[in-house]
Enzyme design. Structure first.
Site, PDB file in Angstrom:
ATOM      1  N   LYS A  89       6.691  -4.195  -3.338  1.00  0.00           N
ATOM      2  CA  LYS A  89       8.116  -3.939  -3.155  1.00  0.00           C
ATOM      3  C   LYS A  89       8.533  -4.136  -1.701  1.00  0.00           C
ATOM      4  CE  LYS A  89      12.226  -2.535  -4.326  1.00  0.00           C
ATOM      5  NZ  LYS A  89      13.051  -3.416  -5.157  1.00  0.00           N
TER       6      LYS A  89
ATOM      7  N   CYS B  92       0.831  -1.198   0.000  1.00  0.00           N
ATOM      8  CA  CYS B  92       0.000   0.000   0.000  1.00  0.00           C
ATOM      9  C   CYS B  92       0.871   1.257   0.000  1.00  0.00           C
ATOM     10  CB  CYS B  92      -0.951   0.044   1.179  1.00  0.00           C
ATOM     11  SG  CYS B  92      -1.947  -1.427   1.415  1.00  0.00           S
TER      12      CYS B  92
END
Length: 602
Positions: free
Chosen positions: A597, A2
């Site tokens: 990531k 997020c």
């Protein structure tokens, strides 16, 4: 996972927010939303889908106001849809917020709030926070007091950005076990999950610590403790890398750009640690109980670190996935333990939890980190930075090779301190490490040949990557790169394990990628390759030895390099092969499905 971006100032907030969200796309998301507004009316627009399409569909750039927050959501509670997208709001619509993390006690809080008459619109744990603040506001003198009361009732991880309609000149942000950084501008303030979101406007940042919240106006900020409300003085850091460094610079994808940045990044890792590496080696030299903790690609770096420590420093470390460390080692950690935590972002939730446990039990903690000022650096006793610069592509490339570079430097220096390897050999190894950037440049020259090879492999369903000794982690990393961006099943393993089961899966045409630099296991690897070849496998070998072409369908000729340095050089063609296969199969290598990531939830 997020992304959060918040802004307050004189600019049109929606423009800052949409740009910021675009720069946070690498974190992974399935929905997005924005709220803006200066006065009592807050304009909330959100939905499932990609930012570009939502901007066009919902008119993000038409939103008015100089204060606002935006969010990209990766679903944890509630399916990805328009209703569950953030921002979420309370019953009155005056409290609007976005959230990264997981509220562990949201179910019991929601049940209590339902009994008090609150009406919920979504299935998210986030909405509970808005209603909880609303409830606390009934018995509080002001919004800040209500916010603190609510925050102290939450269990779990959360980074929050909050706007309150009745306080149009303020923006509230919170950090607890989920990353959040402030950007300090001239007559404007920013908050985000990561620096690139606002780096276009300022390079002055404040890293919030766990258990802190901040109140921002366009001209000021104050940071306080959640538990006590006490003001916390925070240092302002200046980010040395530029926005241009985080842009594609003409490459079709960030991943390819970052693969090609590796020679420079490795040089920076070497030069950035020259002055400090000796003192770190001296401080850890007397520890015999050494545990590496990491996840994903960083875990593979830890496996290489283990081999380097064994071969050079004659230490015998353990390598453990950070997610399992807390459950397997809780009673085994003490003040005689050294924990080496490897994390690109410095915010990986499992790795941070492992570090905290280690500290609690009295262990010395060394962090190997890319992001300056990240939480891992604040937990650790010692930190070595990899100096890779921003890495936007989800699949780690330059951060991996710089991790290997730093671990190699540390192992060499440790061997010097302990006298466990000949001075002549260590000096030779150091000299060769200085030449590794040039060797990586040579490895990159295989790019076009690897793209052509990928054309012949793009429809394969299974790959196997094999190595021995210090090349086993390279096999694991090559397999991980392939499966995470091309979505082809791949398995990395020790070549010696082939005959213990995986050999049964080999048949005509199945690609086997063999990592076989010159070294003490070269001949053993040739035997393993011949075993696979006899079963009809397609052999793709990476080696500096021309004779390997005898047993290979494809030989990727590598430059000569010391076996202990080979992981840095040999992983580069594997990154390129994975990249080209992903592109040829129509995938976006920068944003692989279902992945993020920085994994900031456990």
């Amino acid at each position: 996972m997020c992304g959060i971006i918040g802004y307050i100032g004189d600019r049109k907030a929606c423009e800052v927010i949409v740009k910021g969200l675009k720069r946070l796309e690498y974190r992974g998301y399935d929905s997005a939303g924005v709220v803006t507004g200066n006065g009592e009316t807050l304009d909330v627009r959100k939905g499932a889908g990609r930012i570009d399409k939502l901007t066009e569909k919902l008119g993000f750039l038409e939103m008015e106001g100089n204060r606002g927050i935006g969010h990209t959501r990766w679903a944890t509670h509630g399916v990805p849809n328009d209703i569950n997208a953030h921002p979420q709001k309370d019953c009155t619509g005056k409290i609007v917020l976005v959230h990264n993390g997981i509220i562990e006690n949201f179910a019991e809080l929601k049940e209590e709030l339902l009994k008090k008459g609150h009406v919920f619109r979504s299935d998210t744990d986030t909405e509970v926070i808005a209603h909880l603040i609303e409830e606390e506001l009934k018995g509080s003198e002001n919004f800040e007091e209500a916010l603190r009361k609510a925050l102290n009732k939450l269990r779990g991880s959360f980074a929050l950005a909050i706007v309150y309609a009745d306080e149009p000149d303020k923006l509230y942000v919170v950090r607890n076990e989920s990353p959040l950084v402030l950007g300090i501008g001239e007559g404007e303030m920013f908050a985000a999950s990561d620096v690139p979101a606002f780096l276009e406007y300022t390079n002055k940042v404040i890293f919030l610590d766990d258990g802190e919240y901040a109140i921002l106006t366009k001209d000021s900020y104050v940071v306080k403790r959640i538990d006590t409300g006490e003001v916390v003085e925070k240092p302002v850091h200046e980010i040395s890398w530029t926005l241009e460094m985080a842009e594609k610079a003409g490459y079709p994808h960030f991943m390819l750009k970052e693969i090609y940045e590796q020679p420079r990044a490795i040089k920076d890792a070497i030069h950035g640690n020259r002055e400090i590496i000796r003192s770190v080696a001296e401080e850890i030299a007397n520890y015999d109980k050494i545990i590496f903790v990491a996840m994903g690609t960083s875990y593979h770096a830890a496996l290489v670190g283990k081999s380097l420590f064994q071969r050079l420093a004659k230490k015998v470390p353990i390598v453990e996935e950070a997610s399992e460390f807390r459950y397997e080692f809780e009673d085994l950690i003490d003040d005689k333990t050294l924990v080496i935590a490897i994390t690109q972002s410095g915010e990986t939730a499992d790795t941070l939890a492992a570090m905290k446990l280690a500290k609690k039990n009295g262990a010395k903690v060394l962090a190997v980190v890319n992001v300056v000022g990240s939480m891992a650096t604040r937990i650790a006793d010692l930190t070595l930075y990899t100096h890779a610069g921003p890495e936007i592509g989800v699949a780690a490339t330059k951060t991996y090779t710089t991790q290997l570079t730093v671990l190699t430097m540390l192992a060499i220096e440790l061997a010097k301190v302990l006298g466990t390897a000949s001075e002549d050999y260590l000096e030779k190894l150091e000299d060769e490490l200085m030449k590794v950037p040039e060797l990586v440049e040579l490895a990159l020259k295989h790019d076009e040949a690897l793209r052509e090879l990928a054309e012949t492999l793009k429809d394969k369903r299974d790959f196997f990557y094999i190595g021995r000794g210090i090349s086993v982690p390279t096999a694991l990393e090559g397999a991980l790169k392939l499966k995470e961006i091309s979505y082809i099943h791949a398995e990395g393993l020790s070549a010696g394990e082939l005959k213990h089961g995986p050999l049964a899966l080999l048949e005509d045409g199945v690609p086997v990628v063999a990592i076989n630099p010159s070294g003490k296991v070269f001949d053993k690897m040739v035997s393993n390759i011949e075993e696979a070849k006899a079963r009809g496998a397609m052999i793709i070998s990476l080696s500096d030895r021309e004779e390997l072409s005898r047993v290979s369908d494809v030989l990727v000729k590598m430059p000569e390099v010391d076996e202990l340095l080979s992981p840095i050089v040999y992983v580069v063609p594997l990154q390129l092969l994975a990249y080209h296969l992903a592109v040829l199969r129509g995938n976006d290598p920068d944003k692989p499905r279902n992945l993020a990531k920085s994994v900031t939830v456990e």
